[in-house]
Motif scaffolding. Structure first.
Motif, PDB file in Angstrom:
ATOM      1  N   CYS A   1      -0.913   1.518   1.487  1.00  0.00           N
ATOM      2  CA  CYS A   1      -0.694   1.892   0.099  1.00  0.00           C
ATOM      3  C   CYS A   1      -0.329   0.643  -0.691  1.00  0.00           C
ATOM      4  CB  CYS A   1       0.383   2.949  -0.023  1.00  0.00           C
ATOM      5  SG  CYS A   1       0.695   3.391  -1.737  1.00  0.00           S
ATOM      6  N   ILE A   2      -1.332  -0.114  -1.097  1.00  0.00           N
ATOM      7  CA  ILE A   2      -1.199  -1.268  -1.985  1.00  0.00           C
ATOM      8  C   ILE A   2      -0.360  -2.403  -1.382  1.00  0.00           C
ATOM      9  CG2 ILE A   2      -0.432  -2.108  -4.245  1.00  0.00           C
ATOM     10  CD1 ILE A   2      -2.636  -0.432  -4.902  1.00  0.00           C
ATOM     11  N   THR A   3       0.894  -2.145  -1.107  1.00  0.00           N
ATOM     12  CA  THR A   3       1.766  -3.234  -0.638  1.00  0.00           C
ATOM     13  C   THR A   3       2.408  -2.920   0.703  1.00  0.00           C
ATOM     14  OG1 THR A   3       3.670  -2.273  -1.742  1.00  0.00           O
ATOM     15  CG2 THR A   3       2.392  -3.889  -2.981  1.00  0.00           C
TER      16      THR A   3
ATOM     17  N   PRO B   1       0.337  -7.406  -0.914  1.00  0.00           N
ATOM     18  CA  PRO B   1      -0.963  -6.884  -1.364  1.00  0.00           C
ATOM     19  C   PRO B   1      -2.074  -6.894  -0.312  1.00  0.00           C
ATOM     20  CG  PRO B   1      -0.072  -8.511  -2.904  1.00  0.00           C
ATOM     21  CD  PRO B   1       0.807  -8.533  -1.709  1.00  0.00           C
TER      22      PRO B   1
END
Lengths: 76, 153
Positions: free
Chosen positions: A23-25, A63
């Motif tokens: 999830c993104i990061t 990221p």
């Protein structure tokens, strides 16, 4: 050893992972046995932090989470 | 590098990121920033906080990267990955280059709250050190999407 392999090992290996999703990061991981997850090995592999809540483990990687998750999937 | 102005991605009220109910954003683990509690009616459009390339796009979150490499993360609500995209409409694709203020996602923060989740939107200067990012909008004040939120030296 690749970063993905180090993280997979630190999570207790493929057998310990019920679900892993980026999830993104962060990697959101559900594990069978949280005791098999090695926080210091995760940070040694480059994780910024590890957040635990029962069998739900969040490995904060920044990221590159999506790329790492697909690399880990390739190893499983 | 020239200072980069980060715009508010949604309309709502500015919140200190430490008050966000997520240990990663609250502690600034992926970078410093601010959060916005979106207006339930007028907070439905999420716009690009900076000009640049869409390097990550999920229905509930996106990362825009400036030409110089600096990247801003906007997360629409907390734990909203679990909604599986339900209620979110994306208007761009990964790899697109956008102007600041371009509408990237529309969503329904009121519905997110009705579902028991926080709709608060962390806006994060990814991997920046805290001393180069300053607020341009005060915590507790109202902002419109497209207004100045942060400056990144």
């Amino acid at each position: 050893m690749s970063k993905a392999q180090q993280i997979l090992d630190a999570l207790g290996g493929d057998d310990n992972i019920i679900d892993l999703e980026p999830c993104i990061t962060r990697l959101r991981v559900e594990v069978t046995d949280p005791a098999k997850v090695n926080d210091s090995a995760l940070t040694a592999a480059g994780a910024i932090a590890v957040v635990r809540s029962g069998i739900a483990i969040q490995v904060i990687v920044g990221p590159e989470a999506d790329t790492l998750a697909s690399d880990i999937e390739d190893l499983r | 590098m020239a200072a980069l102005t980060v715009l508010a991605p949604v309309t709502g009220t500015v919140v200190d990121v430490s008050e966000v109910d997520d240990p990663v954003f609250a502690a600034g683990l992926v970078g410093p920033g601010l959060a916005i509690e979106p207006d339930g009616v007028r907070g439905t459009e999420a716009v690009a906080p900076i000009a640049g390339k869409i390097v990550k796009l999920h229905p509930h979150a996106f990362v825009v990267q400036h030409d110089d490499g600096r990247a801003v993360l906007v997360h629409l609500g907390i734990d909203t990955v679990k909604l599986g995209g339900e209620g979110f409409t994306t208007h761009v694709s990964e790899g697109d280059v956008v102007q600041r203020g371009t509408v990237l996602v529309t969503w329904d923060p009121a519905a997110v709250r009705d579902g028991g989740k926080s709709a608060v939107c962390p806006v994060v200067a990814l991997e920046a050190s805290a001393d180069v990012v300053d607020a341009l909008a005060q915590v507790g004040t109202a902002v419109e999407h497209g207004e100045d939120l942060l400056t990144w030296a």
